[in-house]
Design an enzyme around this catalytic site. Structure first.
Site, short mmCIF file in Angstrom:
data_model
loop_
_atom_site.label_atom_id
_atom_site.label_comp_id
_atom_site.label_asym_id
_atom_site.label_seq_id
_atom_site.Cartn_x
_atom_site.Cartn_y
_atom_site.Cartn_z
CE1 TYR A 47 78.21 44.21 23.20
CE2 TYR A 47 77.10 43.65 21.14
CZ TYR A 47 77.04 44.01 22.48
OH TYR A 47 75.83 44.19 23.08
CG ASN B 256 80.36 47.03 19.68
OD1 ASN B 256 79.17 47.03 20.00
ND2 ASN B 256 80.84 46.36 18.65
CE LYS C 290 60.91 31.16 66.35
NZ LYS C 290 61.93 30.24 66.01
CB SER D 261 69.71 46.48 27.23
OG SER D 261 70.28 47.54 26.49
CB SER E 109 57.13 33.52 65.17
OG SER E 109 56.08 32.61 64.96
CB THR F 54 89.04 25.25 66.79
OG1 THR F 54 89.20 24.38 67.92
CG2 THR F 54 90.04 26.39 66.89
CG HIS F 55 87.25 21.38 65.45
ND1 HIS F 55 87.51 20.80 64.23
CD2 HIS F 55 88.46 21.65 66.00
CE1 HIS F 55 88.81 20.69 64.06
NE2 HIS F 55 89.41 21.22 65.11
CE LYS G 151 74.71 46.89 29.58
NZ LYS G 151 75.55 46.50 28.43
CD GLU H 116 67.52 33.19 60.36
OE1 GLU H 116 67.56 32.27 61.15
OE2 GLU H 116 66.45 33.75 60.03
CD GLN I 266 71.11 44.42 25.19
OE1 GLN I 266 71.48 45.25 24.41
NE2 GLN I 266 69.95 43.80 25.08
CG ASN J 5 62.59 34.29 64.26
OD1 ASN J 5 62.85 33.56 65.23
ND2 ASN J 5 61.43 34.28 63.65
#
Ligand code: ARG
Length: 463
Positions: A321, A114, A287, A26, A281, A159-160, A329, A294, A326, A289
């Site tokens: 344990y 442990n 464009k 690990s 783009s 709203t909505h 992490k 996003e 393991q 973006n």
């Protein structure tokens, strides 16, 4: 020294298969715990002195060597990655032995990996929680600065996704300050549980060393100690808790992103995102973006995934344990790293956003967002709320048919619907009046927004 040597070789006839060695290691996932494992080991060596396992000079030599390793690790955090050690804990122990010889082999007396693993992970969680609080404060601070500039920028509130009532851009900013403040508070609360030290739990049933665990905990900056070792070495609640706080905060960040993506859409055009956080783009030259936003929205799924991953990992695990743990992490680090990147990006977006005030105001005027105020006007003149609601509904319908706003209608026209309408209704319909009429605490009035800004500023120690 053979770095490949195991901590547990005695019981075995044969070397492990290289494929398994790789599978079992690990190191790539836990090397970031080096500092905390070393601090834990220094504190543990002092406990071994207390129970006469180490002499003063032996403890001193171990502490000096561990500090040397710490210096090396701080300089080259990935230095251990080209060794074949099983994990960061084995690497540090072998490194210690390479400095102080057989004396280093005494350090693990009465201790297990442990309790060592969970102690260093908890210490890291404490460190990162305090950092996260600062990152959350930085986003709040950026929102507050934006709110100070924009407390008079009127825009529609929704709203909505339908224009509902007028608000200001500052008010929108402060809504997110509230959310990030709650995330910060959740982190603060979690520190209470992170401040409990598992060190001295041994493998699962406690340590045979006669040590004072309270003193040991205190030396490591913990405020309390665990009371059952079986639980202490199996407990990863704090990992789940941190990831669940991350997930809630990412949910806030994704709503923040979605709102701004909408405000930035061509048809809406309330804001312009900076070139710093947008991209073009490859095909369409026009464009620009909203990539940063996003990506925050997208990465929210990644963090939710980490929370699910951790919950599923722990589900049904028997005490105490198990090696499954393991994996914790890698999951935790990925979730937290993603959250931090998104917080930094949100800060940059809000620091650099430009509000198109004219467009916002125009849109707020268009959506009959002041209809509630007209209802309130009639109510103040003695009309019942239900009747007022119905009358104003009819007037809005008429205005829609005439393709004009409420304030464009003549007084005569209003009076056809109710005789209580007088000339003062136009003042009531004014958006500034609408905004400032919401003057109870929590409302959108300029006054309340400025008060709220002052109040939140007092809670920010990041400046
Ligand atoms: N690298 C391991 C982990 O992070 C160390 C624990 C090993 N403990 C054991 N009993 N085999 O979980």
């Amino acid at each position: 020294m053979n770095q490949n040597k195991k901590l547990w070789g005695g019981r075995f006839y044969k070397q492990a298969h290289p494929l398994f060695e790789k599978f079992n290691s690990s190191l790539y996932d836990d090397y970031f715990l080096a500092k905390y494992d070393i601090l834990g080991s220094i504190a543990w060596s002092k406990s071994l002195l207390e129970c006469n396992v180490l002499t003063i000079s032996e403890q001193y030599q171990i502490e000096v060597a561990l500090n040397k390793i710490l210096k090396e690790v701080e300089k080259h955090p990935k230095i251990m990655l080209d060794t074949l050690s099983e994990d960061i804990h084995s690497w540090i122990e072998y490194k210690l032995i390479s400095f102080v010889g057989d004396l280093g082999k005494k350090l693990h007396t009465g201790r297990s990996r442990n309790d060592q693993v969970t102690t260093s992970l908890k210490l890291w969680c404490k460190y990162i929680t305090n950092k996260l609080i600062i990152y959350l404060q930085k986003v709040q601070y950026a929102l507050i600065l934006q709110a100070e500039i924009s407390f008079k920028y009127i825009m529609p509130g929704y709203t909505h996704l339908q224009r509902a009532q007028p608000i200001t851009f500052a008010y929108w900013c402060l809504a997110y300050v509230e959310m990030f403040k709650r995330d910060e508070n959740r982190l603060q609360d979690s520190l209470l549980r992170l401040n409990i030290s598992p060190l001295g739990s041994g493998a699962l049933s406690g340590t045979y060393c006669n040590i004072n665990r309270d003193i040991l905990a205190f030396k490591l900056g913990f405020q309390n100690i665990t009371k059952n070792s079986l639980d202490a070495v199996s407990d990863r609640d704090y990992v789940v808790e941190l990831l669940s706080i991350s997930s809630i905060s990412m949910m806030h960040l994704s709503r923040f992103s979605e709102d701004l993506i909408f405000f930035n859409a061509g048809e809406v055009n309330f804001i312009e995102l900076s070139d710093f956080v947008t991209s073009g783009s490859s095909l369409m030259p026009q464009k620009k973006n909203p990539d940063a936003l996003e990506l925050i929205r997208g990465k929210t799924g990644t963090v939710y995934g980490c929370l699910m991953n951790m919950l599923v990992l722990l589900k049904g695990l028997p005490l105490s344990y198990n090696k499954d743990m393991q994996e914790d992490k890698k999951i935790l680090f990925s979730g937290i790293h993603t959250w931090i990147m998104c917080l930094k990006m949100a800060e940059l977006v809000i620091q650099t956003v430009k509000v198109n005030t004219e467009v916002c105001l125009k849109s707020a005027k268009k959506g009959y967002a002041n209809s509630t105020e007209l209802t309130e006007y009639l109510v103040n003149k003695g009309v019942t709320f239900r009747e007022a609601h119905f009358i104003v509904g009819k007037i809005v319908l008429a205005a829609i048919n005439k393709q004009c706003s409420l304030e464009d209608l003549s007084l005569d026209f209003f009076q056809r619907y109710h005789s209580a309408f007088k000339d003062d209704l136009y003042n009531k319909l004014n958006l500034f009046t609408c905004i400032n009429s919401k003057n109870a605490i929590g409302g959108v009035s300029f006054n309340q927004v400025l008060n709220h800004i002052l109040e939140v500023k007092k809670t920010l120690y990041y400046d």
